[in-house]
Design a protein around this motif. Sequence first.
Motif, short mmCIF file in Angstrom:
data_model
loop_
_atom_site.label_atom_id
_atom_site.label_comp_id
_atom_site.label_asym_id
_atom_site.label_seq_id
_atom_site.Cartn_x
_atom_site.Cartn_y
_atom_site.Cartn_z
N MET A 294 0.76 -1.26 0.18
CA MET A 294 -0.10 0.00 0.01
C MET A 294 0.94 1.59 0.26
SD MET A 294 -3.10 -1.54 -0.09
CE MET A 294 -4.17 -0.38 0.00
N GLY A 295 2.05 1.08 -0.30
CA GLY A 295 3.14 2.30 -0.59
C GLY A 295 4.12 2.06 0.65
N TYR A 296 5.30 2.80 0.22
CA TYR A 296 6.35 2.68 0.94
C TYR A 296 6.14 3.41 2.20
CZ TYR A 296 9.97 1.65 -2.49
OH TYR A 296 10.82 0.96 -3.62
N ASP A 297 7.01 2.74 3.24
CA ASP A 297 6.74 3.12 4.74
C ASP A 297 7.99 2.53 5.47
OD1 ASP A 297 5.30 4.12 6.86
OD2 ASP A 297 4.08 2.53 7.37
N GLY A 299 8.04 1.79 8.78
CA GLY A 299 7.24 0.63 10.01
C GLY A 299 7.06 -0.73 9.36
N VAL A 300 6.63 -1.46 10.32
CA VAL A 300 6.01 -2.88 9.87
C VAL A 300 4.51 -2.62 9.53
CG1 VAL A 300 5.83 -5.33 10.41
CG2 VAL A 300 7.90 -4.16 11.36
N SER A 301 4.35 -2.89 8.31
CA SER A 301 2.85 -2.44 8.07
C SER A 301 2.53 -2.93 6.59
CB SER A 301 2.61 -0.92 8.25
OG SER A 301 3.24 -0.38 7.00
N LEU A 302 1.31 -2.75 6.24
CA LEU A 302 0.67 -2.95 4.90
C LEU A 302 1.20 -1.88 3.98
CD1 LEU A 302 -2.89 -4.45 5.59
CD2 LEU A 302 -0.67 -5.70 5.26
N GLY A 303 1.71 -0.86 4.53
CA GLY A 303 2.07 0.52 3.85
C GLY A 303 1.35 1.60 4.10
N PHE A 304 1.89 2.78 3.63
CA PHE A 304 1.45 4.14 3.90
C PHE A 304 0.09 4.33 3.70
CE2 PHE A 304 0.74 8.63 4.24
CZ PHE A 304 1.35 9.05 5.35
N GLY A 305 -0.16 4.09 2.54
CA GLY A 305 -1.74 4.24 1.75
C GLY A 305 -2.17 5.58 1.56
N ALA A 306 -1.11 6.36 1.21
CA ALA A 306 -1.80 7.67 0.76
C ALA A 306 -2.05 7.71 -0.86
CB ALA A 306 -0.33 8.75 0.60
#
Length: 350
Positions: A294-297, A299-306
């Motif tokens: 969902m976009g560069y980030d 942290g440990v995540s699915l992504g930034f989501g912008a």
Amino acid sequence: MINQFEKLEESIAEQIKDYQKGLNDWAFDDKHVDTWVNQFPEDERLVVLTETNSLLKNNYFKTQAIETFFGGIWQIEDIMGANPEKYINHIQFLDIQRKGKSQKRLLHLIEEYYLREKHIRINKTNHAGVKKYIYLDDCMYTGFTLLKDIKNWIDTMNPNENTQLEIIFLGMYSGNYKYIKKCLDEKCAEKNISVTITYSRRYNNKFYKYPLDILWPQKVENDEYVDAYLNVMEEQKKNRGKGGLGFRREPMYRGESRLFTSTENRVLFEKALLKRGAYICSLPANGNDRMKPMGYDTGVSLGFGAFFATDHNISNNCPLAFWWGNLNYSSDTTLGKWYPLLPREANYNG
């Protein structure tokens, strides 16, 4: 159904027709949109087109809209003074961004606009007589690029003391705002410089506050690429000794973001982007810990989501399905295995 598809493809194409104009000779037309959307499963395509069309209407800044924003800045007395024609002689527009080209592009646009409309040149290099500095950029996501730029400016470029720093964005994600503002205030206090942040549009990405203006999917099951990416997340958690941010839980109804046409469509759209983004994450030979579906980030995540784009570029904080890949590469190469809607011009350091 076919007619609805065609209308949506034409609407999207109309909005992005000037994307990266002058940078390449690609036609961002309805055929281009059709090629992109056909990479999604057939039963997801209508929702993907519907919600992409909505996002573009809300979060895509054409050059004309950017110039309208510049015209609005000229009218704000707190920024340009009661007499902008005279006060602009005491303003320096900072050209200090060390990563990316967005600031240089916007400075070029605002310089051309004020010269054409106000018959006035802007100062980008001279500290003499400066009472206010303006840092202009397209969007704040985490705010860390801004913070690094300003820290370097204070430490190495000797700005005038007892002045003002006006930070101006077209868009701003609010999740990190308080922390970034606090850090900026502390750093600029070394020169007794006061800091103000102005923006055209503000988007909420505070996970505990609704409505959310980011793309953050609810649980997806039985997708091989999503399952593989979740395994990557677990490995990252283990390596970092930290938790992560997984699927969005279904909240109690507290209103939906204006960016989407409906809650039902949003849920389907986010899941479609996650599945394709997880597929893209499986492609590169050399992994990048910041690359998320969902976009560069960081942290440990699915992504930034912008979702934020201009006629000139799209951020890597946006879901990969919008921008990852290269239009000129063949399908037997890694970058040719996904056809982007808005191909991204990568950042550079310099």
